[in-house]
Design an enzyme around this catalytic site. Structure first.
Site, mmCIF file in Angstrom:
data_model
loop_
_atom_site.group_PDB
_atom_site.id
_atom_site.type_symbol
_atom_site.label_atom_id
_atom_site.label_comp_id
_atom_site.label_asym_id
_atom_site.label_seq_id
_atom_site.Cartn_x
_atom_site.Cartn_y
_atom_site.Cartn_z
ATOM 1 N N SER A 26 34.204 47.433 40.712
ATOM 2 C CA SER A 26 34.466 46.338 41.579
ATOM 3 C C SER A 26 35.947 45.701 41.337
ATOM 4 O O SER A 26 36.197 45.684 40.171
ATOM 5 C CB SER A 26 33.132 45.413 41.864
ATOM 6 O OG SER A 26 32.888 44.839 40.481
ATOM 7 N N GLU A 68 38.287 42.020 42.237
ATOM 8 C CA GLU A 68 38.255 40.687 42.512
ATOM 9 C C GLU A 68 39.621 40.019 43.114
ATOM 10 O O GLU A 68 40.678 40.600 42.460
ATOM 11 C CB GLU A 68 37.651 39.823 41.241
ATOM 12 C CG GLU A 68 37.578 38.385 41.617
ATOM 13 C CD GLU A 68 36.940 37.406 40.581
ATOM 14 O OE1 GLU A 68 35.886 38.074 39.932
ATOM 15 O OE2 GLU A 68 37.763 36.558 40.233
ATOM 16 N N ASP A 112 33.860 24.712 38.737
ATOM 17 C CA ASP A 112 34.269 23.683 38.093
ATOM 18 C C ASP A 112 34.671 22.613 38.969
ATOM 19 O O ASP A 112 35.419 22.958 39.776
ATOM 20 C CB ASP A 112 35.418 24.123 37.051
ATOM 21 C CG ASP A 112 34.703 25.040 35.867
ATOM 22 O OD1 ASP A 112 33.762 24.672 35.221
ATOM 23 O OD2 ASP A 112 35.462 26.235 35.771
ATOM 24 N N PHE A 140 44.980 30.872 31.221
ATOM 25 C CA PHE A 140 43.690 31.074 31.696
ATOM 26 C C PHE A 140 42.786 31.126 30.500
ATOM 27 O O PHE A 140 41.556 30.588 30.716
ATOM 28 C CB PHE A 140 43.420 32.489 32.444
ATOM 29 C CG PHE A 140 44.167 32.587 33.505
ATOM 30 C CD1 PHE A 140 44.614 31.833 34.414
ATOM 31 C CD2 PHE A 140 44.416 34.112 34.138
ATOM 32 C CE1 PHE A 140 45.323 31.677 35.697
ATOM 33 C CE2 PHE A 140 45.068 34.274 35.081
ATOM 34 C CZ PHE A 140 45.428 33.016 36.186
ATOM 35 N N HIS A 182 34.391 45.161 36.304
ATOM 36 C CA HIS A 182 34.724 44.367 37.436
ATOM 37 C C HIS A 182 36.214 43.933 37.036
ATOM 38 O O HIS A 182 36.555 43.341 36.212
ATOM 39 C CB HIS A 182 33.798 43.419 37.346
ATOM 40 C CG HIS A 182 34.172 42.248 38.596
ATOM 41 N ND1 HIS A 182 33.944 42.363 40.005
ATOM 42 C CD2 HIS A 182 34.724 41.018 38.380
ATOM 43 C CE1 HIS A 182 34.379 41.422 40.611
ATOM 44 N NE2 HIS A 182 35.038 40.631 39.795
HETATM 45 P P1 FAD Z 1 26.123 27.805 34.751
HETATM 46 O O1 FAD Z 1 25.578 28.978 34.763
HETATM 47 O O2 FAD Z 1 25.417 26.860 35.647
HETATM 48 O O3 FAD Z 1 26.754 27.345 33.252
HETATM 49 C C1 FAD Z 1 27.511 26.369 33.158
HETATM 50 C C2 FAD Z 1 27.394 25.502 32.039
HETATM 51 O O4 FAD Z 1 25.986 24.895 31.970
HETATM 52 C C3 FAD Z 1 27.069 26.490 30.604
HETATM 53 O O5 FAD Z 1 27.685 25.871 29.582
HETATM 54 C C4 FAD Z 1 25.662 26.770 30.728
HETATM 55 O O6 FAD Z 1 25.146 26.802 29.148
HETATM 56 C C5 FAD Z 1 25.118 25.265 31.069
HETATM 57 N N1 FAD Z 1 23.876 25.311 31.905
HETATM 58 C C6 FAD Z 1 23.426 26.378 32.868
HETATM 59 N N2 FAD Z 1 22.299 25.950 33.316
HETATM 60 C C7 FAD Z 1 21.889 24.846 32.787
HETATM 61 C C8 FAD Z 1 20.661 23.855 33.004
HETATM 62 N N3 FAD Z 1 19.771 24.376 33.902
HETATM 63 N N4 FAD Z 1 20.347 23.196 32.068
HETATM 64 C C9 FAD Z 1 21.585 22.927 31.301
HETATM 65 N N5 FAD Z 1 22.675 23.413 31.009
HETATM 66 C C10 FAD Z 1 22.860 24.605 31.980
HETATM 67 N N6 FAD Z 1 34.895 29.425 39.313
HETATM 68 C C11 FAD Z 1 35.271 29.059 40.809
HETATM 69 O O7 FAD Z 1 35.260 28.020 40.665
HETATM 70 N N7 FAD Z 1 35.064 30.084 41.807
HETATM 71 C C12 FAD Z 1 35.023 31.352 41.577
HETATM 72 O O8 FAD Z 1 35.206 32.051 42.549
HETATM 73 C C13 FAD Z 1 34.657 31.925 40.377
HETATM 74 N N8 FAD Z 1 34.228 33.032 40.187
HETATM 75 C C14 FAD Z 1 33.633 33.539 38.723
HETATM 76 C C15 FAD Z 1 33.445 34.736 38.786
HETATM 77 C C16 FAD Z 1 33.073 35.153 37.444
HETATM 78 C C17 FAD Z 1 32.612 36.729 37.250
HETATM 79 C C18 FAD Z 1 33.107 34.224 36.210
HETATM 80 C C19 FAD Z 1 32.577 34.725 35.189
HETATM 81 C C20 FAD Z 1 33.195 32.924 36.541
HETATM 82 C C21 FAD Z 1 33.705 32.505 37.739
HETATM 83 N N9 FAD Z 1 34.190 31.271 37.891
HETATM 84 C C22 FAD Z 1 34.520 30.787 39.273
HETATM 85 C C23 FAD Z 1 34.309 30.430 36.990
HETATM 86 C C24 FAD Z 1 32.774 29.496 36.844
HETATM 87 O O9 FAD Z 1 32.803 28.886 38.051
HETATM 88 C C25 FAD Z 1 32.934 28.453 35.550
HETATM 89 O O10 FAD Z 1 33.032 29.272 34.330
HETATM 90 C C26 FAD Z 1 31.897 27.533 35.377
HETATM 91 O O11 FAD Z 1 32.224 26.540 34.530
HETATM 92 C C27 FAD Z 1 30.533 27.841 35.143
HETATM 93 O O12 FAD Z 1 29.940 28.394 36.366
HETATM 94 P P2 FAD Z 1 28.485 29.397 35.884
HETATM 95 O O13 FAD Z 1 28.217 29.692 37.339
HETATM 96 O O14 FAD Z 1 28.802 30.332 34.933
HETATM 97 O O15 FAD Z 1 27.713 27.896 35.441
#
Ligand code: FAD
Length: 292
Positions: free
Chosen positions: A23, A25, A116, A223, A273
């Protein structure tokens, strides 16, 4: 047997059953020029036959329209589009509207993230973590969407510990994620170990490596500082040594990234990806060299 070799063999055994997924992005372009460029990039990379093309989403909805338009454009090209959706800074109602918009557009695939908060933003929104977003998507739309989530072989920078991060990753899987895409990395052992550890925790989903082609050292370093992905010292030192010699950086970077992909696929990674940064060249070159 050396632990690293055992890790590698165990990883290969576990991945044999999976079908590979490739895929690409993109991010939503802001200018007319950027839109025209993405139109060509998507058409060019589409010829490689990816499973889907994903489109990033600015946290708090900052690219909401741009993401939607880019998704529509990709669908118009005849490709499967997977919009990213992040929950931070958004209300449940805003997220519901976005999901409905994608359902109406015929989208069946999402990348669900926390996102974020841009600096200076105060309101975190109603859902705090990506596992809550996956639960929300399932509660609102059942199994309509195939849901991807993010994974961090080198540990998310805000995680309390590597173990806590894996357990948090498992929350997303238990909430109903279908597969995962990793943050980019250049250290294959971190990935093999992460996948193995996830399987030991009972997770049985494909964890597809995210690949960032190296073409520009300063941008990559920026980055990487922001997202916690490590540039191994030997790569960093070589890239620094090339100074402003863009051609040398590009040639070395493409060699390193191609070897990384080759090792991952040879070991049975369930696909790749590519973070294309809206450019077709680096990804197509790696693709050709891998003879995919
Ligand atoms: P989560 O899975 O919620 O984790 C975030 C943090 O919180 C981690 O440290 C985790 O250990 C902790 N955590 C998770 N769940 C809990 C819980 N229930 N209780 C306590 N702590 C918890 N960002 C953008 O803004 N836009 C995008 O389009 C984008 N695309 C991305 C695509 C990919 C493939 C990746 C890998 C990252 C992308 N990001 C994007 C970045 C991402 O949003 C950041 O890395 C963000 O800081 C974490 O998102 P996450 O979904 O992994 O968060």
């Amino acid at each position: 047997m050396a632990p690293a070799l055992r890790q590698y063999i165990s990883f290969m055994e576990s991945q044999k059953k999976r079908e590979r997924t490739f895929s690409f992005e993109f991010f939503p372009p802001r200018t007319e020029e950027g839109k025209a460029a993405l139109h060509h990039t998507a058409a060019q990379l589409g010829q490689l036959g990816p499973r889907f093309m994903s489109v990033t989403f600015g946290a708090g909805g900052s690219t909401r329209e741009g993401t939607f338009e880019t998704v529509r454009e990709i669908k118009n090209h005849g490709f499967e589009a997977a919009p990213h959706i992040s929950c931070i800074g958004s209300t449940r109602d805003q997220l519901r509207q976005i999901l409905r918009g994608y359902m109406a557009l015929g989208v069946r695939h999402l990348v669900a993230l926390r996102g974020d908060l841009p600096s200076g933003t105060v309101a975190a929104g109603e859902l705090r973590y990506a596992n809550e977003l996956v639960e929300f998507i399932r509660a609102e739309t059942g199994t309509h969407f195939y849901v991807e989530v993010a994974a961090y072989p080198e540990t998310h920078p805000q995680a309390a510990s590597a173990e806590a991060d894996r357990l948090n990753f498992r929350r997303k899987v238990l909430a109903g994620a279908d597969s995962a895409i990793t943050q980019y990395f250049y250290n294959t052992d971190a990935y093999f170990r992460f996948v193995d550890d996830c399987e030991s925790l009972g997770m049985d989903i494909a964890i597809v490596p995210g690949i960032m082609p190296i073409t520009n050292f300063k941008q990559l370093a920026r980055f990487s500082d922001a997202c916690g992905a490590e540039i191994p010292r030997w790569i960093r030192r070589r890239l620094e040594g090339y100074g402003d010699d863009i051609e040398a950086i590009r040639a070395f970077g493409l060699d390193v990234t191609t070897e990384l992909c080759d090792r991952l696929l040879a070991a049975g990674a369930p696909g790749l990806h590519f973070y294309t940064l809206n450019r077709a060249g680096p990804t197509s070159t790696i693709w050709e060299r891998l003879a995919l």
